[in-house]
Structures are given as C-alpha cells and as structure tokens.
Design an enzyme around this catalytic site. Structure first.
Site, mmCIF file in Angstrom:
data_model
loop_
_atom_site.group_PDB
_atom_site.id
_atom_site.type_symbol
_atom_site.label_atom_id
_atom_site.label_comp_id
_atom_site.label_asym_id
_atom_site.label_seq_id
_atom_site.Cartn_x
_atom_site.Cartn_y
_atom_site.Cartn_z
ATOM 1 N N PRO A 273 -10.015 78.351 34.913
ATOM 2 C CA PRO A 273 -11.362 78.016 35.375
ATOM 3 C C PRO A 273 -11.502 76.540 35.713
ATOM 4 O O PRO A 273 -12.393 76.177 36.482
ATOM 5 C CB PRO A 273 -12.261 78.370 34.181
ATOM 6 C CG PRO A 273 -11.418 79.190 33.262
ATOM 7 C CD PRO A 273 -9.995 78.844 33.529
ATOM 8 N N ASN A 274 -10.654 75.681 35.142
ATOM 9 C CA ASN A 274 -10.759 74.256 35.442
ATOM 10 C C ASN A 274 -9.363 73.633 35.429
ATOM 11 O O ASN A 274 -8.694 73.632 34.405
ATOM 12 C CB ASN A 274 -11.670 73.553 34.431
ATOM 13 C CG ASN A 274 -12.155 72.223 34.967
ATOM 14 O OD1 ASN A 274 -11.418 71.517 35.655
ATOM 15 N ND2 ASN A 274 -13.386 71.882 34.665
ATOM 16 N N HIS B 203 -23.832 68.317 37.858
ATOM 17 C CA HIS B 203 -23.101 68.694 39.079
ATOM 18 C C HIS B 203 -23.913 68.387 40.329
ATOM 19 O O HIS B 203 -25.122 68.178 40.276
ATOM 20 C CB HIS B 203 -22.769 70.191 39.062
ATOM 21 C CG HIS B 203 -21.590 70.520 38.187
ATOM 22 N ND1 HIS B 203 -21.727 70.723 36.830
ATOM 23 C CD2 HIS B 203 -20.276 70.674 38.468
ATOM 24 C CE1 HIS B 203 -20.533 70.986 36.309
ATOM 25 N NE2 HIS B 203 -19.634 70.967 37.284
ATOM 26 N N LYS C 198 -24.219 73.515 43.830
ATOM 27 C CA LYS C 198 -23.627 74.459 42.872
ATOM 28 C C LYS C 198 -24.618 75.594 42.598
ATOM 29 O O LYS C 198 -25.789 75.341 42.309
ATOM 30 C CB LYS C 198 -23.278 73.733 41.572
ATOM 31 C CG LYS C 198 -22.549 74.613 40.574
ATOM 32 C CD LYS C 198 -22.000 73.784 39.418
ATOM 33 C CE LYS C 198 -21.359 74.659 38.368
ATOM 34 N NZ LYS C 198 -20.262 75.482 38.876
ATOM 35 N N ALA D 243 -6.338 78.649 52.532
ATOM 36 C CA ALA D 243 -5.747 77.353 52.892
ATOM 37 C C ALA D 243 -6.697 76.461 53.696
ATOM 38 O O ALA D 243 -6.542 75.238 53.699
ATOM 39 C CB ALA D 243 -4.455 77.580 53.673
ATOM 40 N N GLY E 228 -19.033 77.136 34.272
ATOM 41 C CA GLY E 228 -18.094 77.907 33.455
ATOM 42 C C GLY E 228 -17.436 77.026 32.405
ATOM 43 O O GLY E 228 -17.190 77.465 31.275
ATOM 44 N N THR F 286 -9.863 80.335 41.785
ATOM 45 C CA THR F 286 -11.143 80.941 42.174
ATOM 46 C C THR F 286 -11.907 81.366 40.926
ATOM 47 O O THR F 286 -11.314 81.887 39.976
ATOM 48 C CB THR F 286 -10.882 82.170 43.073
ATOM 49 O OG1 THR F 286 -9.964 81.791 44.089
ATOM 50 C CG2 THR F 286 -12.174 82.673 43.689
ATOM 51 N N THR F 287 -13.222 81.170 40.951
ATOM 52 C CA THR F 287 -14.049 81.506 39.788
ATOM 53 C C THR F 287 -14.490 82.979 39.864
ATOM 54 O O THR F 287 -14.162 83.681 40.819
ATOM 55 C CB THR F 287 -15.276 80.581 39.739
ATOM 56 O OG1 THR F 287 -15.834 80.506 41.060
ATOM 57 C CG2 THR F 287 -14.878 79.188 39.302
#
Ligand code: NAP
Length: 247
Positions: free
Chosen positions: A104-105, A133, A137, A11, A143, A77-78
């Site tokens: 993933p998105n 990006h 990153k 959070a 992804g 989360t990736t």
C-alpha cells in the site's frame, strides 16, 4: 550480475511513467514492456517481473494474468480487499513458484514511520494520527493512516493499555475525527500538499511526534526497485514492503 527483465503495467500513468524511468536508470534491470489500458498483456514482453500501478478495478485481473504466465508481480495499485487478496492466494496454489508483493505504500520513510509508531505505542497513554494530503485524493483517511492505526491498536492491546483518555461527551460535528480500532485519526486536505502523516504520542509531561513527508512520487521508487529485486526470490503473496526490509 543478472539483469531483471521488467514490464510496467499502467506505464503512461503518473506512477507508471516514474517507474519506467527508475527501471531504465537501474543498472540491474531492463525495461522490456510498457503496457497501458487496451494493450494485450500477452507474455508481458518476456518479463520476469511486472509492476502494476493501474486502477483498483483492473489490477486484480492483471495480477491473475501475470500469475498464470509465471511472472512475478509488484503491485502498488490501491483497493486490495481481503477477498481480492484471497483470490491471489488461490491463484498462487497453481503457481507456487511465483512471488506477488502488494504494498500500500512504497515510500521507505512511510514504512519506517509505521514501524516506529508501532514500537512507541506501548509507552504512551495518548496517541492520535493526522494524515495530510493534496485535495484531489478521493478517500479518507489514507490507507497508510488506517494501517498505522491498526498497528498501534494491536501494540496497545498486547501491552494491556486501555482506551486512550478522552473526556469528550458532545461532538455533533465530528471534530474529534474518525476512530479506527479506538485510535483517533484526522484527515487534512490542502492545496500544495502531497502525502504526509504525523503520529502524536503523549504521556504526563512529554510528547513524541513521528512525521513523514512525501514531496514527490520519486520517493516511492527506491521501495519499488527493492520490491522488484526481492519478489523474484520470495514465492507466494506478501502484503507490505516492510516484509522485504529486514527491519
Ligand atoms: P494514474 O496516473 O491514473 O495512472 C493509472 C494508469 O493505469 C493510467 O495510465 C491508466 O490508463 C492505466 N490503466 C488503467 N487501466 C488499465 C489496465 N486495465 N491495464 C493497463 N493500464 C491501465 O494513477 P497513478 O497516480 O499513477 O496511481 C496509480 C495507482 O497507484 C493508484 O491506485 C494509486 O492510489 C496508487 N499509488 C500507490 C502508491 C504506493 O506507494 N503503493 C503510491 C502512489 C499511488 P488510462 O488513463 O488510459 O485509463
């Protein structure tokens, strides 16, 4: 209208804090817990749905805990490998009533971009992907770009298209980019950018460019809230927000 009780895990993070604001601003949701690293997950404040935006090493354990407590989970989360997804499927055998969405998105425009690219793929001989990006990153390509490449490659294979034409014989420095299932994918890292992607299609005498730009992480919130509303009535594991959008 029933209110959905929501806990946010991670959070205090960039995404997690934005999710807390979005949940508090939604008429049909109540934020019942803000959980951070070191906090006991416990009963997740009596939540019906937990939203996880943490780190790849923590997320699978958080999801397993939620499933064991009968709490639905929306995961942004990736880092979800097939092995990790298979572990979720095994955990769900014990709790078949629980829904888990791993997306993933969450940007609706990014999901639509992938779908439109998949639709266009069979009509064009040439295709390349450029993802752009911010320079913080750590992974390349994104992804989303890798996923787009796989979707395009599958659509081309279904349509019986051969390899993308390319006469390059000498490329010692990798100027032609990465190849993901035969689709050239290029990664740009640049100060000032957030998250962007172009899919370029070419045929004799024409081209088509499909582009999506995320300028702010609020762009993910409509997708996250769609996930929270949808996961309560979709038991089992779902990978990808597109499965909730009736496309
Ligand atoms: P972030 O700002 O670093 O936030 C992660 C938060 O999770 C931090 O507050 C961290 O606390 C906390 N955390 C770490 N381990 C935890 C645990 N075991 N239990 C509870 N909380 C824990 O990162 P972010 O930018 O928000 O991104 C979070 C994740 O979402 C990343 O994997 C990112 O790639 C992904 N993401 C996905 C989308 C999507 O559309 N799916 C979009 C953007 C980002 P500490 O800092 O105290 O460790």
């Amino acid at each position: 209208m029933d209110t959905i009780r929501v806990a946010v895990i991670g959070a205090a993070g960039r995404m997690g804090s934005t999710v807390c604001d979005a949940v508090e601003g939604a008429d049909d949701m109540e934020l019942v817990a803000r959980i951070d690293d070191g906090d006991d997950l416990g009963d997740l404040g009596g939540a019906q749905v937990a939203v996880d935006f943490t780190v790849p090493d923590a997320s699978p354990g958080n999801v397993a805990h939620c499933i064991s407590r009968g709490v639905h989970v929306v995961v942004g989360t990736t880092g979800w490998t097939q092995e990790r997804l298979d572990a979720v499927r095994r955990d769900l055998l014990e709790h078949p009533e629980v829904g888990v969405l791993v997306a993933p998105n969450f940007a609706l425009g990014a999901v639509l971009m992938m779908r439109f690219a998949q639709e266009a793929a069979r009509f064009y001989e040439s295709v390349e992907i450029v993802e752009l990006h911010h320079p913080r990153k750590v992974d390349a390509p994104s992804g989303t770009a890798a996923n787009t490449a796989r979707m395009i490659a599958a659509a081309r294979a279904d349509a019986g298209l051969g390899p993308v034409p390319d006469a390059t014989e000498h490329d010692p420095d990798g100027a032609r980019g990465a190849q993901i299932e035969g689709i050239r994918t290029h990664a740009v890292r640049m100060r000032g950018l957030v998250a962007h992607q172009e899919v370029l299609f070419g045929a004799e005498g024409e081209s088509l460019t499909i582009r999506h730009d995320s300028y702010d992480r609020v762009s993910f919130m409509p997708g996250v809230l769609t996930g929270v509303r949808g996961v309560v009535s979709r038991p089992g594991l779902t990978v990808g927000l597109e499965n909730y959008l009736d496309l």
